[in-house]
Design a protein around this motif. Structure first.
Motif, PDB file in Angstrom:
ATOM      1  N   SER A 139     -42.281   9.609  -3.297  1.00 17.84           N
ATOM      2  CA  SER A 139     -42.230   8.558  -2.284  1.00 17.84           C
ATOM      3  C   SER A 139     -42.336   7.167  -2.914  1.00 17.84           C
ATOM      4  O   SER A 139     -41.692   6.227  -2.446  1.00 17.84           O
ATOM      5  CB  SER A 139     -43.331   8.764  -1.251  1.00 17.84           C
ATOM      6  OG  SER A 139     -44.593   8.770  -1.867  1.00 17.84           O
TER       7      SER A 139
ATOM      8  N   VAL B 126     -35.981   6.672   3.314  1.00 15.82           N
ATOM      9  CA  VAL B 126     -36.673   7.608   4.208  1.00 15.82           C
ATOM     10  C   VAL B 126     -36.050   8.992   4.120  1.00 15.82           C
ATOM     11  O   VAL B 126     -36.758  10.002   4.058  1.00 15.82           O
ATOM     12  CB  VAL B 126     -36.673   7.072   5.656  1.00 15.82           C
ATOM     13  CG1 VAL B 126     -37.136   8.130   6.638  1.00 15.82           C
ATOM     14  CG2 VAL B 126     -37.554   5.841   5.766  1.00 15.82           C
ATOM     15  N   GLU B 127     -34.736   9.058   4.098  1.00 17.53           N
ATOM     16  CA  GLU B 127     -34.062  10.357   4.006  1.00 17.53           C
ATOM     17  C   GLU B 127     -34.347  11.052   2.670  1.00 17.53           C
ATOM     18  O   GLU B 127     -34.520  12.269   2.621  1.00 17.53           O
ATOM     19  CB  GLU B 127     -32.556  10.208   4.219  1.00 17.53           C
ATOM     20  CG  GLU B 127     -32.181   9.809   5.631  1.00 17.53           C
ATOM     21  CD  GLU B 127     -32.661  10.790   6.681  1.00 17.53           C
ATOM     22  OE1 GLU B 127     -32.584  12.013   6.460  1.00 17.53           O
ATOM     23  OE2 GLU B 127     -33.129  10.321   7.737  1.00 17.53           O
TER      24      GLU B 127
ATOM     25  N   VAL C 292     -37.091  10.742   0.896  1.00 24.11           N
ATOM     26  CA  VAL C 292     -38.476  11.220   0.939  1.00 24.11           C
ATOM     27  C   VAL C 292     -38.596  12.410   1.880  1.00 24.11           C
ATOM     28  O   VAL C 292     -39.353  13.343   1.602  1.00 24.11           O
ATOM     29  CB  VAL C 292     -39.428  10.077   1.343  1.00 24.11           C
ATOM     30  CG1 VAL C 292     -40.828  10.592   1.576  1.00 24.11           C
ATOM     31  CG2 VAL C 292     -39.429   9.008   0.276  1.00 24.11           C
ATOM     32  N   LYS C 293     -37.874  12.403   2.978  1.00 25.05           N
ATOM     33  CA  LYS C 293     -37.910  13.565   3.877  1.00 25.05           C
ATOM     34  C   LYS C 293     -37.408  14.819   3.165  1.00 25.05           C
ATOM     35  O   LYS C 293     -37.920  15.907   3.384  1.00 25.05           O
ATOM     36  CB  LYS C 293     -37.054  13.313   5.119  1.00 25.05           C
ATOM     37  CG  LYS C 293     -37.722  12.462   6.160  1.00 25.05           C
ATOM     38  CD  LYS C 293     -36.824  12.330   7.373  1.00 25.05           C
ATOM     39  CE  LYS C 293     -37.455  11.513   8.463  1.00 25.05           C
ATOM     40  NZ  LYS C 293     -36.572  11.370   9.628  1.00 25.05           N
TER      41      LYS C 293
ATOM     42  N   ASP D 245     -44.772  11.861   4.013  1.00 32.45           N
ATOM     43  CA  ASP D 245     -44.639  10.701   3.126  1.00 32.45           C
ATOM     44  C   ASP D 245     -43.592   9.700   3.603  1.00 32.45           C
ATOM     45  O   ASP D 245     -43.633   8.539   3.224  1.00 32.45           O
ATOM     46  CB  ASP D 245     -44.289  11.139   1.707  1.00 32.45           C
ATOM     47  CG  ASP D 245     -45.508  11.532   0.909  1.00 32.45           C
ATOM     48  OD1 ASP D 245     -46.627  11.408   1.437  1.00 32.45           O
ATOM     49  OD2 ASP D 245     -45.336  11.952  -0.249  1.00 32.45           O
ATOM     50  N   TYR D 246     -42.668  10.124   4.438  1.00 37.22           N
ATOM     51  CA  TYR D 246     -41.637   9.194   4.898  1.00 37.22           C
ATOM     52  C   TYR D 246     -42.245   8.034   5.682  1.00 37.22           C
ATOM     53  O   TYR D 246     -41.726   6.928   5.678  1.00 37.22           O
ATOM     54  CB  TYR D 246     -40.570   9.909   5.723  1.00 37.22           C
ATOM     55  CG  TYR D 246     -41.039  10.365   7.080  1.00 37.22           C
ATOM     56  CD1 TYR D 246     -40.871   9.551   8.191  1.00 37.22           C
ATOM     57  CD2 TYR D 246     -41.641  11.600   7.255  1.00 37.22           C
ATOM     58  CE1 TYR D 246     -41.287   9.961   9.437  1.00 37.22           C
ATOM     59  CE2 TYR D 246     -42.063  12.016   8.485  1.00 37.22           C
ATOM     60  CZ  TYR D 246     -41.894  11.201   9.586  1.00 37.22           C
ATOM     61  OH  TYR D 246     -42.322  11.600  10.822  1.00 37.22           O
ATOM     62  N   GLN D 247     -43.389   8.279   6.333  1.00 36.44           N
ATOM     63  CA  GLN D 247     -44.061   7.202   7.060  1.00 36.44           C
ATOM     64  C   GLN D 247     -44.608   6.162   6.100  1.00 36.44           C
ATOM     65  O   GLN D 247     -44.609   4.970   6.405  1.00 36.44           O
ATOM     66  CB  GLN D 247     -45.183   7.774   7.914  1.00 36.44           C
ATOM     67  CG  GLN D 247     -44.673   8.690   9.005  1.00 36.44           C
ATOM     68  CD  GLN D 247     -45.790   9.446   9.693  1.00 36.44           C
ATOM     69  OE1 GLN D 247     -46.923   9.443   9.241  1.00 36.44           O
ATOM     70  NE2 GLN D 247     -45.470  10.087  10.795  1.00 36.44           N
TER      71      GLN D 247
ATOM     72  N   ASN E 267     -41.480   4.090   5.118  1.00 36.44           N
ATOM     73  CA  ASN E 267     -40.931   3.329   6.229  1.00 36.44           C
ATOM     74  C   ASN E 267     -41.766   2.091   6.543  1.00 36.44           C
ATOM     75  O   ASN E 267     -41.220   1.034   6.839  1.00 36.44           O
ATOM     76  CB  ASN E 267     -40.825   4.213   7.462  1.00 36.44           C
ATOM     77  CG  ASN E 267     -39.918   3.644   8.510  1.00 36.44           C
ATOM     78  OD1 ASN E 267     -39.098   2.792   8.224  1.00 36.44           O
ATOM     79  ND2 ASN E 267     -40.065   4.108   9.721  1.00 36.44           N
TER      80      ASN E 267
END
Length: 53
Positions: free
Chosen positions: A2, A29-30, A32-33, A40-42, A45
């Motif tokens: 991330s 974000v994609e 990390v997803k 972790d995407y939060q 973001n």
């Protein structure tokens, strides 16, 4: 993973030719997803979104 995506998105917005920062945020974000931990995407973001505002 991330932190790498976060740095990549920030570098892309600051030094790249990306005209729309939303694209860099979405790509980070994609990534990390797909490759990061579950929530972790939060983390990515939040700081990147604040940098654009």
């Amino acid at each position: 993973m991330s932190l790498v995506a976060l740095r990549l998105a920030l570098a892309e917005m600051l030094y790249g030719d990306e005209q729309k920062p939303g694209v860099a945020i979405n790509e980070a974000v994609e990534l990390v997803k797909k490759y990061g931990a579950e929530d972790d995407y939060q983390f990515v973001n939040g700081p990147v979104g604040c940098r654009c505002a």
